[in-house]
Design a protein around this motif. Structure first.
Motif, PDB file in Angstrom:
ATOM      1  N   MET A 161       0.887  -1.251  -0.108  1.00  0.00           N
ATOM      2  CA  MET A 161      -0.045   0.069  -0.074  1.00  0.00           C
ATOM      3  C   MET A 161       0.826   1.217  -0.159  1.00  0.00           C
ATOM      4  N   CYS A 162       0.745   1.999  -1.182  1.00  0.00           N
ATOM      5  CA  CYS A 162       1.473   3.439  -1.099  1.00  0.00           C
ATOM      6  C   CYS A 162       0.397   4.157  -0.406  1.00  0.00           C
ATOM      7  N   CYS A 163       1.075   4.830   0.610  1.00  0.00           N
ATOM      8  CA  CYS A 163       0.189   5.890   1.555  1.00  0.00           C
ATOM      9  C   CYS A 163       0.088   7.382   0.789  1.00  0.00           C
ATOM     10  N   ASP A 164      -0.947   8.154   0.842  1.00  0.00           N
ATOM     11  CA  ASP A 164      -0.847   9.639   0.537  1.00  0.00           C
ATOM     12  C   ASP A 164      -0.078  10.207   1.585  1.00  0.00           C
ATOM     13  N   GLY A 165       0.684  10.964   1.342  1.00  0.00           N
ATOM     14  CA  GLY A 165       1.704  11.546   2.075  1.00  0.00           C
ATOM     15  C   GLY A 165       0.895  12.495   3.418  1.00  0.00           C
ATOM     16  N   ASP A 166      -0.024  13.355   2.980  1.00  0.00           N
ATOM     17  CA  ASP A 166      -0.567  14.327   3.920  1.00  0.00           C
ATOM     18  C   ASP A 166      -1.626  13.568   4.790  1.00  0.00           C
ATOM     19  N   SER A 167      -2.200  12.356   4.089  1.00  0.00           N
ATOM     20  CA  SER A 167      -3.083  11.709   4.888  1.00  0.00           C
ATOM     21  C   SER A 167      -2.250  10.793   5.934  1.00  0.00           C
ATOM     22  N   PHE A 168      -1.236  10.280   5.625  1.00  0.00           N
ATOM     23  CA  PHE A 168      -0.411   9.362   6.555  1.00  0.00           C
ATOM     24  C   PHE A 168       0.098  10.431   7.609  1.00  0.00           C
ATOM     25  N   ARG A 169       0.568  11.496   7.389  1.00  0.00           N
ATOM     26  CA  ARG A 169       1.068  12.367   8.460  1.00  0.00           C
ATOM     27  C   ARG A 169       0.091  12.777   9.456  1.00  0.00           C
ATOM     28  N   ALA A 170      -1.114  13.096   8.860  1.00  0.00           N
ATOM     29  CA  ALA A 170      -2.371  13.603   9.753  1.00  0.00           C
ATOM     30  C   ALA A 170      -2.700  12.418  10.603  1.00  0.00           C
ATOM     31  N   HIS A 171      -2.839  11.222  10.032  1.00  0.00           N
ATOM     32  CA  HIS A 171      -3.445  10.099  10.877  1.00  0.00           C
ATOM     33  C   HIS A 171      -2.226   9.583  11.897  1.00  0.00           C
ATOM     34  N   PHE A 172      -0.904   9.769  11.424  1.00  0.00           N
ATOM     35  CA  PHE A 172       0.172   9.231  12.418  1.00  0.00           C
ATOM     36  C   PHE A 172       0.329   9.948  13.722  1.00  0.00           C
ATOM     37  N   LEU A 173      -0.030  11.379  13.498  1.00  0.00           N
ATOM     38  CA  LEU A 173       0.074  12.060  14.692  1.00  0.00           C
ATOM     39  C   LEU A 173      -0.837  11.592  15.794  1.00  0.00           C
ATOM     40  N   ARG A 174      -1.730  10.842  15.445  1.00  0.00           N
ATOM     41  CA  ARG A 174      -2.879  10.384  16.681  1.00  0.00           C
ATOM     42  C   ARG A 174      -2.287   9.272  17.115  1.00  0.00           C
ATOM     43  N   GLY A 175      -1.370   8.578  16.724  1.00  0.00           N
ATOM     44  CA  GLY A 175      -0.878   7.395  17.392  1.00  0.00           C
ATOM     45  C   GLY A 175       0.088   6.623  16.606  1.00  0.00           C
ATOM     46  N   ASN A 176       1.255   5.980  17.315  1.00  0.00           N
ATOM     47  CA  ASN A 176       2.270   5.317  16.352  1.00  0.00           C
ATOM     48  C   ASN A 176       1.640   4.067  15.946  1.00  0.00           C
ATOM     49  N   PHE A 177       2.009   3.426  14.714  1.00  0.00           N
ATOM     50  CA  PHE A 177       1.666   2.025  14.252  1.00  0.00           C
ATOM     51  C   PHE A 177       2.701   1.182  13.540  1.00  0.00           C
ATOM     52  N   PHE A 178       4.141   2.024  14.021  1.00  0.00           N
ATOM     53  CA  PHE A 178       5.418   1.417  13.531  1.00  0.00           C
ATOM     54  C   PHE A 178       5.902   0.604  14.752  1.00  0.00           C
ATOM     55  N   ALA A 179       6.543  -0.628  14.232  1.00  0.00           N
ATOM     56  CA  ALA A 179       7.324  -1.162  15.142  1.00  0.00           C
ATOM     57  C   ALA A 179       8.880  -1.060  14.707  1.00  0.00           C
ATOM     58  N   PRO A 180       9.668  -0.677  15.484  1.00  0.00           N
ATOM     59  CA  PRO A 180      11.148  -0.850  14.764  1.00  0.00           C
ATOM     60  C   PRO A 180      11.753  -1.681  13.897  1.00  0.00           C
ATOM     61  N   SER A 181      11.383  -2.862  14.339  1.00  0.00           N
ATOM     62  CA  SER A 181      11.598  -4.191  13.787  1.00  0.00           C
ATOM     63  C   SER A 181      10.914  -4.517  12.427  1.00  0.00           C
ATOM     64  N   ALA A 182       9.743  -3.628  11.885  1.00  0.00           N
ATOM     65  CA  ALA A 182       9.146  -3.593  10.854  1.00  0.00           C
ATOM     66  C   ALA A 182       9.742  -2.700   9.902  1.00  0.00           C
ATOM     67  N   VAL A 183      10.458  -1.694  10.414  1.00  0.00           N
ATOM     68  CA  VAL A 183      10.691  -0.410   9.399  1.00  0.00           C
ATOM     69  C   VAL A 183      12.041  -0.747   8.558  1.00  0.00           C
ATOM     70  N   LEU A 184      12.063  -0.527   7.326  1.00  0.00           N
ATOM     71  CA  LEU A 184      13.059  -0.343   6.333  1.00  0.00           C
ATOM     72  C   LEU A 184      13.001   1.151   5.845  1.00  0.00           C
ATOM     73  N   ALA A 185      14.334   1.716   6.088  1.00  0.00           N
ATOM     74  CA  ALA A 185      14.452   3.153   5.922  1.00  0.00           C
ATOM     75  C   ALA A 185      15.771   3.644   4.858  1.00  0.00           C
TER      76      ALA A 185
END
Length: 342
Positions: A161-185
């Protein structure tokens, strides 16, 4: 030294341009399983780095036997260990793995397919499970998160799923849903934003993701390819420190809002007194009355209204009086609306 391939030899497609960074502090009980889950990847990473964060057990020896590159530090903390691994990495992408977590064999290949499907992306995460010694506690973290489900996104490949940037940033503020072990950066992006804040001992990962989001988009693999272990030694187990870390993030956002997503300033202005209030409540529950009073006063000074001031005053009263007043307040809050005078 690069990570060893599984005994079967080279895998189809060759290694991925990814450095895996694993911070380890007295992690001997879990590290072997974590490294085996890396070795089991159907396309291996080019490099595995274990950062031994001052361990007094066999963590470093376990990592060396597995063929990982080992960096030895004193004991500077989790953020410093991750940062050392990022700086030492030779590959353009960084995959984080905590020493007590596990990956499915398709975790890295699935994330690389996401990079290929969304080539402008800077962060790729996956869904994840939670488990403990009794078994699986949560089979899909993302399914349970309303703020993630509300994000505008498009399926670029199966479960990618490619996430819309503005939508992602707005909803991520409401709470974290990344686990560090799940992140590739992307490594260059991590370096550009200044890496993990080494002054933060809790939720330092969320603060870093927030600084990265204005500069990139996010793609999510909606498959639970990571398994996060819950146990007594997890860093996230100290409620007071977690609440204070939230307050520290709020202070950083308020001091330098341009580093964070649009909307972060208003969100954390409201969250700051709540974080201090929670720290006071947790401290009081733990018997630290003086600390609780200090945190309540911070909540009041940061715009939390009269309630934290009242709690600060109450926390300084003798314990029997404090308990009686609290009981009366609790009883009053339970008075049915129908019995109140209009």
């Amino acid at each position: 030294m690069s990570a060893r391939l599984p005994p079967s030899g080279p895998l189809s497609g060759g290694s991925l341009p990814i450095s895996v960074v694993i911070p380890a502090y007295n992690a001997a009980a879990f590290l072997t399983a974590a490294l085996e889950s890396v070795r089991a990847q159907t396309r291996p990473p080019a490099e595995v780095i274990v950062v031994d964060n001052g361990s007094t057990d066999a963590s470093a020896a376990i990592a060396q036997r597995a063929g990982a590159r080992v960096l030895r530090l004193g004991h500077p903390g989790l953020s410093a260990a991750r940062n050392a691994g990022i700086r030492a990495a030779s590959q353009p992408w960084i995959a984080f793995l905590d020493a007590d977590d596990l990956w499915d064999p398709d975790k890295l290949p699935a994330q690389w397919r996401a990079v290929e499907a969304c080539p402008q992306v800077g962060i790729v995460s996956t869904d994840f499970t939670e488990f403990d010694s009794t078994g699986v506690l949560l089979r899909s973290f993302l399914t349970e998160r309303e703020n993630y489900q509300a994000i505008t996104r498009r399926e670029a490949a199966p479960a990618v799923m490619c996430c819309d940037g503005d939508s992602f940033r707005a909803h991520f503020l409401r709470g974290n849903f990344f686990a560090p072990s799940a992140v590739l950066a992307r490594r260059d992006l991590l370096l550009d934003v200044g890496l993990f804040d080494e002054a933060l001992t809790h939720i330092e990962d969320r603060e870093l993701w927030l600084r990265m989001l204005p500069r990139t988009t996010v793609t999510v693999v909606e498959r639970p390819l990571v398994h996060t272990r819950i146990h007594a030694s997890n860093w996230s187990g100290d409620s007071v420190k977690m609440a204070l870390a939230g307050a520290m993030i709020a202070e950083r956002v308020l001091a330098n809002p341009g580093r964070y997503p649009a909307g972060a300033l208003g969100y954390y202005r409201a969250e700051r007194p709540k974080s201090y209030l929670n720290a006071g409540r947790f401290a009081e529950e733990a018997g630290d009355v003086r600390g609780a009073c200090r945190h309540y006063l911070r909540a009041w000074r940061s715009g939390g209204g009269l309630r934290p001031l009242a709690l600060a005053i109450l926390s300084r009263l003798p314990r029997p009086i404090r308990l009686s007043v609290r009981a009366a307040i609790h009883q009053a809050s339970r008075t049915p609306e129908s019995s109140r005078v209009s």
